[in-house]
Design a protein around this motif. Structure first.
Motif, PDB file in Angstrom:
ATOM      1  N   THR A  47      42.617  29.916  35.575  1.00 52.13           N
ATOM      2  CA  THR A  47      41.919  30.897  36.392  1.00 52.13           C
ATOM      3  C   THR A  47      41.459  32.026  35.490  1.00 52.13           C
ATOM      4  N   VAL A  48      40.630  32.896  36.032  1.00 53.39           N
ATOM      5  CA  VAL A  48      40.091  34.044  35.296  1.00 53.39           C
ATOM      6  C   VAL A  48      40.209  35.267  36.188  1.00 53.39           C
ATOM      7  N   VAL A  49      40.689  36.365  35.604  1.00 53.88           N
ATOM      8  CA  VAL A  49      40.840  37.617  36.341  1.00 53.88           C
ATOM      9  C   VAL A  49      40.229  38.740  35.509  1.00 53.88           C
ATOM     10  N   LEU A  50      39.501  39.626  36.145  1.00 51.92           N
ATOM     11  CA  LEU A  50      38.985  40.812  35.481  1.00 51.92           C
ATOM     12  C   LEU A  50      40.162  41.736  35.166  1.00 51.92           C
ATOM     13  N   ALA A  51      40.250  42.222  33.936  1.00 50.09           N
ATOM     14  CA  ALA A  51      41.401  43.020  33.502  1.00 50.09           C
ATOM     15  C   ALA A  51      41.626  44.254  34.367  1.00 50.09           C
ATOM     16  N   SER A  52      40.576  44.824  34.914  1.00 53.81           N
ATOM     17  CA  SER A  52      40.738  46.011  35.758  1.00 53.81           C
ATOM     18  C   SER A  52      41.271  45.673  37.149  1.00 53.81           C
ATOM     19  N   ASN A  53      41.334  44.397  37.494  1.00 55.38           N
ATOM     20  CA  ASN A  53      41.822  43.964  38.803  1.00 55.38           C
ATOM     21  C   ASN A  53      43.323  43.686  38.705  1.00 55.38           C
ATOM     22  N   GLN A  54      44.112  44.744  38.683  1.00 52.03           N
ATOM     23  CA  GLN A  54      45.562  44.594  38.523  1.00 52.03           C
ATOM     24  C   GLN A  54      46.190  43.830  39.692  1.00 52.03           C
ATOM     25  N   GLU A  55      45.684  44.022  40.896  1.00 52.91           N
ATOM     26  CA  GLU A  55      46.199  43.257  42.047  1.00 52.91           C
ATOM     27  C   GLU A  55      45.976  41.768  41.834  1.00 52.91           C
ATOM     28  N   GLY A  56      44.779  41.401  41.367  1.00 56.43           N
ATOM     29  CA  GLY A  56      44.469  39.997  41.122  1.00 56.43           C
ATOM     30  C   GLY A  56      45.318  39.412  40.017  1.00 56.43           C
ATOM     31  N   LEU A  57      45.553  40.189  38.969  1.00 56.96           N
ATOM     32  CA  LEU A  57      46.393  39.727  37.872  1.00 56.96           C
ATOM     33  C   LEU A  57      47.826  39.510  38.346  1.00 56.96           C
ATOM     34  N   GLN A  58      48.364  40.457  39.091  1.00 57.54           N
ATOM     35  CA  GLN A  58      49.727  40.316  39.621  1.00 57.54           C
ATOM     36  C   GLN A  58      49.829  39.119  40.565  1.00 57.54           C
ATOM     37  N   PHE A  59      48.782  38.910  41.373  1.00 51.47           N
ATOM     38  CA  PHE A  59      48.728  37.760  42.277  1.00 51.47           C
ATOM     39  C   PHE A  59      48.839  36.463  41.474  1.00 51.47           C
ATOM     40  N   ALA A  60      48.031  36.330  40.418  1.00 48.39           N
ATOM     41  CA  ALA A  60      48.039  35.107  39.607  1.00 48.39           C
ATOM     42  C   ALA A  60      49.386  34.911  38.911  1.00 48.39           C
ATOM     43  N   LEU A  61      49.922  35.965  38.314  1.00 49.79           N
ATOM     44  CA  LEU A  61      51.201  35.857  37.616  1.00 49.79           C
ATOM     45  C   LEU A  61      52.323  35.464  38.576  1.00 49.79           C
ATOM     46  N   ALA A  62      52.315  36.010  39.792  1.00 47.72           N
ATOM     47  CA  ALA A  62      53.346  35.706  40.785  1.00 47.72           C
ATOM     48  C   ALA A  62      53.274  34.257  41.267  1.00 47.72           C
ATOM     49  N   ARG A  63      52.149  33.599  41.050  1.00 43.70           N
ATOM     50  CA  ARG A  63      51.977  32.212  41.496  1.00 43.70           C
ATOM     51  C   ARG A  63      52.068  31.209  40.351  1.00 43.70           C
ATOM     52  N   GLY A  64      52.604  31.658  39.226  1.00 44.28           N
ATOM     53  CA  GLY A  64      52.891  30.736  38.133  1.00 44.28           C
ATOM     54  C   GLY A  64      51.842  30.643  37.048  1.00 44.28           C
ATOM     55  N   PHE A  65      50.801  31.478  37.108  1.00 43.78           N
ATOM     56  CA  PHE A  65      49.801  31.474  36.038  1.00 43.78           C
ATOM     57  C   PHE A  65      50.320  32.307  34.866  1.00 43.78           C
ATOM     58  N   VAL A  66      49.966  31.882  33.661  1.00 43.36           N
ATOM     59  CA  VAL A  66      50.394  32.541  32.429  1.00 43.36           C
ATOM     60  C   VAL A  66      49.150  32.868  31.608  1.00 43.36           C
ATOM     61  N   GLU A  67      49.086  34.100  31.118  1.00 40.25           N
ATOM     62  CA  GLU A  67      47.933  34.524  30.314  1.00 40.25           C
ATOM     63  C   GLU A  67      47.890  33.793  28.979  1.00 40.25           C
ATOM     64  N   HIS A  68      46.661  33.368  28.586  1.00 38.50           N
ATOM     65  CA  HIS A  68      46.509  32.777  27.258  1.00 38.50           C
ATOM     66  C   HIS A  68      45.315  33.329  26.475  1.00 38.50           C
ATOM     67  N   ASP A  69      44.484  34.192  27.090  1.00 37.03           N
ATOM     68  CA  ASP A  69      43.358  34.758  26.345  1.00 37.03           C
ATOM     69  C   ASP A  69      42.803  35.979  27.072  1.00 37.03           C
ATOM     70  N   ARG A  70      42.261  36.911  26.287  1.00 41.30           N
ATOM     71  CA  ARG A  70      41.511  38.070  26.805  1.00 41.30           C
ATOM     72  C   ARG A  70      40.256  38.183  25.974  1.00 41.30           C
ATOM     73  N   TYR A  71      39.141  38.493  26.616  1.00 37.89           N
ATOM     74  CA  TYR A  71      37.881  38.567  25.880  1.00 37.89           C
ATOM     75  C   TYR A  71      36.866  39.404  26.641  1.00 37.89           C
ATOM     76  N   LEU A  72      35.885  39.896  25.890  1.00 32.85           N
ATOM     77  CA  LEU A  72      34.731  40.602  26.452  1.00 32.85           C
ATOM     78  C   LEU A  72      33.513  39.715  26.283  1.00 32.85           C
ATOM     79  N   LEU A  73      32.745  39.561  27.325  1.00 31.90           N
ATOM     80  CA  LEU A  73      31.465  38.882  27.213  1.00 31.90           C
ATOM     81  C   LEU A  73      30.452  39.882  26.676  1.00 31.90           C
ATOM     82  N   GLU A  74      29.411  39.409  26.048  1.00 32.91           N
ATOM     83  CA  GLU A  74      28.405  40.295  25.483  1.00 32.91           C
ATOM     84  C   GLU A  74      27.865  41.237  26.557  1.00 32.91           C
ATOM     85  N   GLY A  75      27.906  42.515  26.265  1.00 27.21           N
ATOM     86  CA  GLY A  75      27.405  43.531  27.184  1.00 27.21           C
ATOM     87  C   GLY A  75      28.429  44.015  28.198  1.00 27.21           C
TER      88      GLY A  75
END
Length: 147
Positions: A107-135
């Motif tokens: 899955t993909v979550v916008l870093a500023s969406n802390q609720e979405g990140l917490q939601f994903a982590l609570a459901r067993g997702f684990v972070e493996h990358d962070r990146y900025l798209l051009e612009g």
């Protein structure tokens, strides 16, 4: 009690509703109508209703590559969070990805969406990358479902 969730594939007539939710939740990377139409040709785009009210959208990118990796992204509008709708929606879309042959689900979550990140982590997702798209000014976080 969670309201019954109705999930509808976002066909041509519903793509604008899908786009409005995407752009509300990911304001730093808004999509044009043409971009959404292009995405709908290669991904499963859905919208969800609870009690006849539009509450969210989702993207399922079909499995690809040797690892049969699918991406499942569920977005619930802030005013509808905390009622179990996101969990129900995620389970339905995970089932779609698995039925299409997914072995690994990301899955993909916008870093500023802390609720979405917490939601994903609570459901067993684990972070493996962070990146900025051009612009972009806000990073995206890639996560995968553990186990």
């Amino acid at each position: 009690m969670t309201a019954a969730l109705e999930i509808v594939v976002a066909t041509r007539d519903l793509l604008e509703e899908w786009r409005a939710i995407h752009n509300a939740i990911i304001p730093s990377a808004p999509l044009s109508a043409a971009e959404v139409a292009e995405r709908s040709a290669r991904n499963r785009l859905t919208i969800a209703y609870a009690d006849d009210e539009l509450v969210g959208n989702a993207t399922v990118r079909p499995p690809s590559g040797p690892g049969r990796v699918a991406t499942v992204i569920v977005r619930i509008l802030p005013e509808h969070r905390g009622r179990g709708l996101g969990s129900a929606y995620l389970e339905a879309e995970l089932a779609q990805a698995r039925s299409a042959g997914a072995v690994r689900i990301e899955t993909v979550v916008l870093a500023s969406n802390q609720e979405g990140l917490q939601f994903a982590l609570a459901r067993g997702f684990v972070e493996h990358d962070r990146y900025l798209l051009e612009g972009d000014t806000v990073a995206f976080i890639d996560l995968h479902l553990q186990g």
